[in-house]
Design an enzyme around this catalytic site. Structure first.
Site, PDB file in Angstrom:
ATOM      1  N   TYR A  94       0.817  -1.222  -0.011  1.00 17.54           N
ATOM      2  CA  TYR A  94      -0.047   0.053   0.096  1.00 17.54           C
ATOM      3  C   TYR A  94       0.883   1.297  -0.006  1.00 17.54           C
ATOM      4  O   TYR A  94       0.129   2.298  -0.060  1.00 17.54           O
ATOM      5  CB  TYR A  94      -1.012   0.037   1.307  1.00 17.54           C
ATOM      6  CG  TYR A  94      -1.933  -1.264   1.200  1.00 17.54           C
ATOM      7  CD1 TYR A  94      -2.841  -1.270   0.299  1.00 17.54           C
ATOM      8  CD2 TYR A  94      -1.793  -2.259   1.978  1.00 17.54           C
ATOM      9  CE1 TYR A  94      -3.624  -2.298   0.082  1.00 17.54           C
ATOM     10  CE2 TYR A  94      -2.705  -3.421   2.072  1.00 17.54           C
ATOM     11  CZ  TYR A  94      -3.689  -3.320   1.065  1.00 17.54           C
ATOM     12  OH  TYR A  94      -4.340  -4.467   0.861  1.00 17.54           O
ATOM     13  N   ARG A 128      -3.119 -10.199  -6.704  1.00 23.42           N
ATOM     14  CA  ARG A 128      -2.744 -10.839  -5.200  1.00 23.42           C
ATOM     15  C   ARG A 128      -3.687 -12.008  -4.875  1.00 23.42           C
ATOM     16  O   ARG A 128      -3.801 -13.073  -5.717  1.00 23.42           O
ATOM     17  CB  ARG A 128      -3.274  -9.746  -4.295  1.00 23.42           C
ATOM     18  CG  ARG A 128      -2.618  -8.247  -4.518  1.00 23.42           C
ATOM     19  CD  ARG A 128      -3.087  -7.263  -3.698  1.00 23.42           C
ATOM     20  NE  ARG A 128      -2.886  -7.532  -2.232  1.00 23.42           N
ATOM     21  CZ  ARG A 128      -3.071  -7.122  -1.266  1.00 23.42           C
ATOM     22  NH1 ARG A 128      -3.949  -5.918  -1.409  1.00 23.42           N
ATOM     23  NH2 ARG A 128      -2.984  -7.143  -0.010  1.00 23.42           N
TER      24      ARG A 128
HETATM   25  C1  DQA Z   1      -7.708  -2.392  -0.908  1.00 26.72           C
HETATM   26  C2  DQA Z   1      -7.431  -3.967  -1.341  1.00 26.72           C
HETATM   27  C3  DQA Z   1      -8.659  -4.910  -0.451  1.00 26.72           C
HETATM   28  O1  DQA Z   1      -8.369  -6.241  -0.796  1.00 26.72           O
HETATM   29  C4  DQA Z   1      -7.903  -4.928   1.062  1.00 26.72           C
HETATM   30  O2  DQA Z   1      -8.614  -5.794   1.787  1.00 26.72           O
HETATM   31  C5  DQA Z   1      -7.836  -3.412   1.468  1.00 26.72           C
HETATM   32  C6  DQA Z   1      -7.425  -2.562   0.827  1.00 26.72           C
HETATM   33  C7  DQA Z   1      -6.648  -1.584  -1.912  1.00 26.72           C
HETATM   34  O3  DQA Z   1      -7.035  -0.338  -1.563  1.00 26.72           O
HETATM   35  O4  DQA Z   1      -6.030  -2.194  -2.304  1.00 26.72           O
HETATM   36  O5  DQA Z   1      -7.985  -3.188   2.540  1.00 26.72           O
HETATM   37  O6  DQA Z   1      -9.130  -2.274  -1.227  1.00 26.72           O
END
Ligand code: DQA
Length: 143
Positions: A24, A108
């Site tokens: 992230y 993922r």
């Molecule tokens: C997310 C992707 C989702 O799978 C994950 O559970 C998140 C963040 C993203 O911004 O990449 O909390 O939404």
């Protein structure tokens, strides 16, 4: 007329900058929101931003904005993959909605490939980091 956009960051997005930085990134949600606000200002759109961890509260926020915003941009976090509550809300509220993700959910774990809200949204944008939100704003501007 100036467009109004409701932006919701769902569960655990408050932890961006701390959680799984390799996925992230290092940038905090506060900084993400500043970038979004600056971009919105530059493009003359009004944004109202929330971060909420509870599914029911997200539903409350969305329903309380019916008739008050032109678009919803939502990063539903993991709710994306299983929340029929959120799906029903998006479908029922009638606010044109764009689903966004920071990461590339297609590359993922298998459970992330599926979005139960995708087909009730006007678009799904993922894998661009903060730019996922900015491209979603661009799309609202074009509509
Ligand atoms: C997310 C992707 C989702 O799978 C994950 O559970 C998140 C963040 C993203 O911004 O990449 O909390 O939404």
């Amino acid at each position: 007329m100036q467009k109004r956009i409701l932006i919701i960051h769902g569960p655990n997005l408050n932890l961006v900058g701390i959680r799984e930085k390799e996925i992230y990134g290092e940038i905090s949600l506060q900084k993400i929101n500043k970038i979004i606000r600056d971009y919105a200002k530059k493009n003359n759109v009004l944004v109202k931003i929330f971060q909420e961890n509870c599914e029911g509260k997200i539903v409350d926020i969305i329903s309380s904005h019916i008739g008050k915003v032109n678009f919803l941009i939502i990063n539903p976090g993991a709710l994306t993959h299983y929340s029929y509550v959120l799906r029903d809300c998006i479908k029922g509220c009638g606010i044109p909605t764009i689903e966004v993700h920071l990461s590339n959910i297609k590359k993922r774990e298998p459970f992330r490939k599926k979005s139960v809200i995708k087909d009730v949204c006007i678009a799904q944008i993922y894998g661009l980091g903060i730019n996922s939100y900015l491209r979603a704003i661009d799309l609202c501007l074009r509509k």
